[in-house]
Design a protein around this motif. Structure first.
Motif, short mmCIF file in Angstrom:
data_model
loop_
_atom_site.label_atom_id
_atom_site.label_comp_id
_atom_site.label_asym_id
_atom_site.label_seq_id
_atom_site.Cartn_x
_atom_site.Cartn_y
_atom_site.Cartn_z
N THR A 109 10.44 -14.27 -66.49
CA THR A 109 9.09 -14.16 -65.91
C THR A 109 8.13 -15.05 -66.70
O THR A 109 8.21 -15.09 -67.93
N ARG A 110 7.25 -15.71 -65.98
CA ARG A 110 6.23 -16.53 -66.65
C ARG A 110 5.03 -15.65 -66.95
O ARG A 110 4.34 -15.20 -66.03
N ARG A 111 4.81 -15.38 -68.21
CA ARG A 111 3.69 -14.53 -68.64
C ARG A 111 2.75 -15.33 -69.53
O ARG A 111 3.13 -16.34 -70.09
N THR A 116 9.97 -15.46 -72.03
CA THR A 116 11.08 -14.69 -72.59
C THR A 116 11.26 -13.33 -71.91
O THR A 116 12.25 -12.65 -72.13
N GLY A 117 10.28 -12.93 -71.11
CA GLY A 117 10.30 -11.56 -70.56
C GLY A 117 11.11 -11.41 -69.28
O GLY A 117 11.62 -12.39 -68.73
N THR A 118 11.18 -10.17 -68.84
CA THR A 118 11.96 -9.87 -67.63
C THR A 118 11.07 -9.31 -66.52
O THR A 118 11.57 -8.89 -65.48
N GLY A 155 2.59 -9.91 -73.75
CA GLY A 155 1.69 -10.78 -72.99
C GLY A 155 0.76 -9.99 -72.09
O GLY A 155 0.70 -8.75 -72.16
N ILE A 156 0.03 -10.72 -71.24
CA ILE A 156 -0.91 -10.07 -70.31
C ILE A 156 -0.09 -9.51 -69.16
O ILE A 156 0.55 -10.26 -68.41
N LEU A 157 -0.07 -8.20 -69.01
CA LEU A 157 0.73 -7.56 -67.96
C LEU A 157 0.02 -7.66 -66.62
O LEU A 157 0.64 -7.86 -65.58
N SER A 158 -1.29 -7.46 -66.64
CA SER A 158 -2.05 -7.56 -65.38
C SER A 158 -3.53 -7.67 -65.69
O SER A 158 -3.99 -7.28 -66.77
N THR A 159 -4.27 -8.23 -64.72
CA THR A 159 -5.74 -8.25 -64.83
C THR A 159 -6.31 -7.71 -63.52
O THR A 159 -5.67 -7.83 -62.47
N VAL A 198 -2.54 -5.52 -71.80
CA VAL A 198 -1.88 -6.52 -72.65
C VAL A 198 -0.85 -5.85 -73.55
O VAL A 198 -1.16 -4.86 -74.21
N ARG A 199 0.37 -6.37 -73.56
CA ARG A 199 1.37 -5.92 -74.55
C ARG A 199 1.30 -6.91 -75.70
O ARG A 199 1.55 -8.09 -75.53
#
Ligand code: UT7
Length: 326
Positions: A2-4, A174-176, A183-187, A324-325
């Motif tokens: 996933t592009r984060r 690097t995420g799935t 990273g930023i999970l949502s806005t 944000v994680r």
């Protein structure tokens, strides 16, 4: 894969000048007790004569770049949230672009969402990164709000301060796609223009041809802020089926301790999970969240993999949140 978008460093700048509540009580009919009890504010930083928004933004940006081991040439875009630009145009962001040595690399723009500005700028940068258009950006909130204050109006001049905060964001693949990825999970962005006359500046190029001063219906702003901040937190959590207790750090816009306390009480979050800087910074509008974030990174409170919830509400009305994680 996933592009984060991940926040990789933070920087901040506060002007040297500090104005305490006692100092303000020499200018308008107020008291330390009233200000502290109603807002939680004890003091705020005020920019020196001639100290501009772009200078403060540049200090914060340089610090964030240094911490990431980067130079201006590594940055593809600057998203600068401000209500107090150096000039009506050009954008304050292009001055920062020049100051940090980006030359003609990338692009730089200002965003205007008042106190929600940093969330709007972060969301914009996140979407540019996720779309693949850019790989790395500076997101800045910078304000010389003292320039907009009517220093005869005690209902507003006691509330605000000056400063700047900046973050460097970059793509992370690097995420799935889960809520555990860094990273930023949502806005989440919102606005409702019908309420624009509850908090505004009574000047501007197309109306009075002056800069104007802040005007506010404090009680109504307070009421809407508590409702909207609570709503947007739940909206942000719902996307990943998270619960309030999953939030390790709430980093709210620092307008008023009582607004923050109400949000925290509604969420039933322990107060020690909230980053508070309002007592020392006052309301620095778009700068308040990156300033608070930098404080909590530097003092070691925020640790890798912590879940952060950033949220803000401001004139317009505008409001929003970012999950944000770290
Ligand atoms: O980022 C978003 C931007 N703004 C905000 O988030 C602000 C939201 N609103 C607030 O934080 C609060 O409404 C304030 C802190 C601005 C005001 O608190 P309040 O509890 O809503 O006070 P109030 O406006 O109802 O005023 C109460 C009294 C009034 O006197 P009377 O009419 O009861 O005699 C005011 O004139 O306090 C008076 N007052 C002051 N007294 C001393 C208003 N400002 C001051 C002052 N010092 N600075």
């Amino acid at each position: 894969m996933t592009r984060r978008t991940r926040i990789i460093s933070c920087g901040s700048y506060l002007p040297a000048g500090i104005m305490t509540n006692e100092d303000i009580a020499k200018v308008v009919n107020t008291s330390n007790e009233w200000i502290e009890q109603r807002t939680g504010i004890k003091s705020r930083h005020i920019a020196a004569q001639g100290e501009t928004t772009s200078e403060m933004a540049t200090h914060a940006a340089r610090q964030a770049l240094a911490k990431a081991g980067l130079t201006g040439l590594d940055i593809d875009a600057i998203f600068l949230a401000t209500t107090t630009p150096d000039q009506t145009f050009p954008a304050t962001a292009v001055t920062v672009q020049d100051n940090i040595g980006m030359g003609d690399h990338g692009f730089a723009l200002d965003l205007q969402a008042v106190c929600s500005g940093f969330i709007y700028a972060l969301a914009t940068a996140d979407n540019f990164v996720k779309s693949g258009q850019i790989g790395r950006a500076l997101v800045i909130g910078a304000e010389r709000f003292s320039s907009l204050l009517d220093w005869t109006d005690r209902t507003t001049c006691v509330l605000f301060g000056d400063g700047a905060g900046a973050v460097v964001v970059e793509v992370d693949e690097t995420g799935t796609g889960s809520a555990k990825d860094r990273g930023i999970l949502s806005t989440h962005l919102h606005s409702e223009g019908a309420h624009r006359s509850l908090l505004y500046v009574d000047g501007g190029p197309s109306t009075t041809q002056t800069v104007g001063h802040v005007r506010m219906n404090g009680k109504e702003v307070f009421r809407h802020a508590v409702t909207r901040m609570g709503e947007v937190v739940h909206e942000a959590l719902a996307q990943y089926h998270l619960k309030p207790e999953d939030i390790r750090w709430l980093i709210p816009h620092q307008a008023n301790q009582r607004i923050i306390d109400s949000t925290v009480a509604k969420l039933q979050l322990p107060p020690d999970r909230v980053v508070m800087t309002v007592s020392q910074h006052g309301n620095t509008s778009a700068a308040s969240i990156p300033l608070a974030l930098t404080v909590a990174i530097e003092d070691g409170r925020i640790q890798r993999d912590d879940l952060l919830l950033l949220e803000a509400m401001g004139g317009g009305f505008t409001w929003g949140a970012a999950l944000v994680r770290w």
